[in-house]
Design a protein around this motif. Structure first.
Motif, mmCIF file in Angstrom:
data_model
loop_
_atom_site.group_PDB
_atom_site.id
_atom_site.type_symbol
_atom_site.label_atom_id
_atom_site.label_comp_id
_atom_site.label_asym_id
_atom_site.label_seq_id
_atom_site.Cartn_x
_atom_site.Cartn_y
_atom_site.Cartn_z
ATOM 1 N N SER A 1 -11.738 24.568 35.155
ATOM 2 C CA SER A 1 -10.474 24.364 34.104
ATOM 3 C C SER A 1 -11.084 26.208 33.488
ATOM 4 C CB SER A 1 -10.516 24.351 33.176
ATOM 5 O OG SER A 1 -11.787 23.800 32.497
ATOM 6 N N THR B 1 -9.911 19.989 28.816
ATOM 7 C CA THR B 1 -10.024 20.052 29.813
ATOM 8 C C THR B 1 -11.359 20.523 29.776
ATOM 9 O OG1 THR B 1 -9.366 21.966 29.201
ATOM 10 C CG2 THR B 1 -8.188 20.767 30.143
ATOM 11 N N PRO B 2 -12.051 20.048 30.844
ATOM 12 C CA PRO B 2 -11.970 18.698 31.790
ATOM 13 C C PRO B 2 -12.197 17.873 31.989
ATOM 14 C CG PRO B 2 -13.306 19.694 32.218
ATOM 15 C CD PRO B 2 -12.916 20.451 31.016
ATOM 16 N N GLN C 1 0.283 22.382 27.888
ATOM 17 C CA GLN C 1 -1.004 23.265 27.819
ATOM 18 C C GLN C 1 -0.942 24.943 27.902
ATOM 19 O OE1 GLN C 1 -3.444 22.641 31.726
ATOM 20 N NE2 GLN C 1 -2.415 21.165 31.820
ATOM 21 N N ASP D 1 -3.878 23.021 34.502
ATOM 22 C CA ASP D 1 -5.277 22.303 34.770
ATOM 23 C C ASP D 1 -4.795 20.636 35.298
ATOM 24 O OD1 ASP D 1 -7.591 20.819 35.814
ATOM 25 O OD2 ASP D 1 -8.322 22.098 34.986
ATOM 26 N N THR E 1 -6.885 29.299 36.314
ATOM 27 C CA THR E 1 -6.268 28.087 36.358
ATOM 28 C C THR E 1 -5.771 27.848 35.068
ATOM 29 O OG1 THR E 1 -7.791 26.699 37.386
ATOM 30 C CG2 THR E 1 -6.399 25.706 35.490
#
Length: 243
Positions: free
Chosen positions: A45, A166-167, A82, A74, A71
Motif C-alpha cells: 500500500s 491498509t493493509p 480510499q 489498494d 498504489t
C-alpha cells in the motif's frame, strides 16, 4: 542461477529486482550493482511505502532502471473508499532522492482516483505541491468556492482513514475464501469496524455539506463520493453480522 541470459536472445538484458526480502535492501548495491528495480519496498500500500522511505533510498545503490509501484487504490481493503495524497506527497521526493526513473501506478476502483491523481499529476512536476493546495484549486474549479472547506475536510479525513486501514483491514475483500472466513469465525466483530463506520459517517457529513454548497455542475462529482461512502456504511455492518 547465473546463466539465464545465455538461453535468451537478449544476452545484454537488464534484470529488475522485485519482491525482495527486507533484510537484503542494505546490501543490494553490493550484490547486484547493475540490476534495476520494479516494486513497492516493504509494502503493498502507499501508506506502508511512505512508512519505509529509508528502504526507497537504499535502492539508490542500484545502477539499473528503477520504477516504484505506487498504489493509488489498494485491493487489500477492496471496495472501501480510499485516497492516498498524503503518502504520495512523501513518496515522490524520496524516489527522486534515490535516483528512480519514475513510477507506475496500481489501482482498484477507477472512480475513486480523481482527487489522488489530480495531486499526483501536479506533484510529479512540482515536488513542493501540497494535497491541500492542489485539491482546493480542483474543487473550486469543479464545485465552486463555497464547497471547498467541507470537501477538503472530507478528503483529508479519507486520506487519514486509508492510511490507517491498509493493509491490515481486509473486511469486504471480494474473494470467496476470505468471505467464507467471516462465516466460520465465532469472534465478535473487530472494533475497527465500528471505528471505520464512524469515520465514514463523518466523511459523508462533510461531503453532503459540500454537495449542498456546490454549483450545479459540481453536485454530480461529489454525489459519486457520497454514494461510495453510503454504500460501505451499509456493507460493513452486513459483513459484521456474518461472524
Amino acid at each position: 542461477e547465473r546463466n539465464v541470459l545465455s538461453r535468451t536472445a537478449r544476452h545484454d538484458a537488464t534484470f529488475l529486482l522485485g519482491n525482495i526480502a527486507p533484510e537484503l535492501y542494505p546490501v543490494l548495491g553490493e550484490l547486484f550493482p547493475k540490476f534495476g528495480y520494479l516494486g513497492s519496498p516493504d509494502a503493498y500500500s502507499a501508506a506502508n511505502t511512505a512508512r519505509h522511505l529509508e528502504t526507497i533510498e537504499s535502492l539508490g545503490q542500484l545502477g539499473g532502471p528503477k520504477l516504484l509501484v505506487l498504489t493509488l487504490n489498494d485491493d487489500n481493503i477492496a471496495y472501501l473508499p480510499q485516497h492516498v495524497a498524503q503518502p504520495t506527497q512523501l513518496i515522490l521526493p524520496a524516489i527522486q532522492r534515490a535516483g528512480f526513473d519514475g513510477y507506475v501506478v496500481r489501482y482498484w476502483l477507477t472512480g475513486d482516483l480523481d482527487p489522488g491523481t489530480a495531486f499526483l499529476a501536479k506533484a510529479s512536476w512540482r515536488l513542493d505541491a501540497t494535497p491541500h493546495d492542489v485539491l482546493k484549486s480542483r474543487i473550486e474549479a469543479i464545485c465552486g468556492n463555497t464547497a471547498v472547506d467541507h470537501a477538503l475536510t472530507a478528503f483529508q479525513l479519507l486520506d487519514k482513514l486509508t492510511s490507517k486501514n491498509t493493509p491490515t483491514f481486509p473486511w469486504g475483500f471480494p474473494v470467496a475464501s476470505v468471505m467464507r472466513s467471516y462465516f466460520l469465525k465465532s469472534d465478535p466483530p473487530s472494533p475497527r469496524v465500528v471505528e471505520t463506520l464512524r469515520a465514514y459517517e463523518n466523511i459523508t457529513d462533510h461531503l453532503k455539506a459540500a454537495h449542498d454548497a456546490s454549483t450545479d455542475n459540481g453536485k454530480a462529482y461529489l454525489a459519486y463520493f457520497i454514494g461510495r461512502c453510503e454504500f460501505i456504511r451499509k456493507a460493513l455492518p452486513l459483513l459484521a453480522l456474518t461472524q
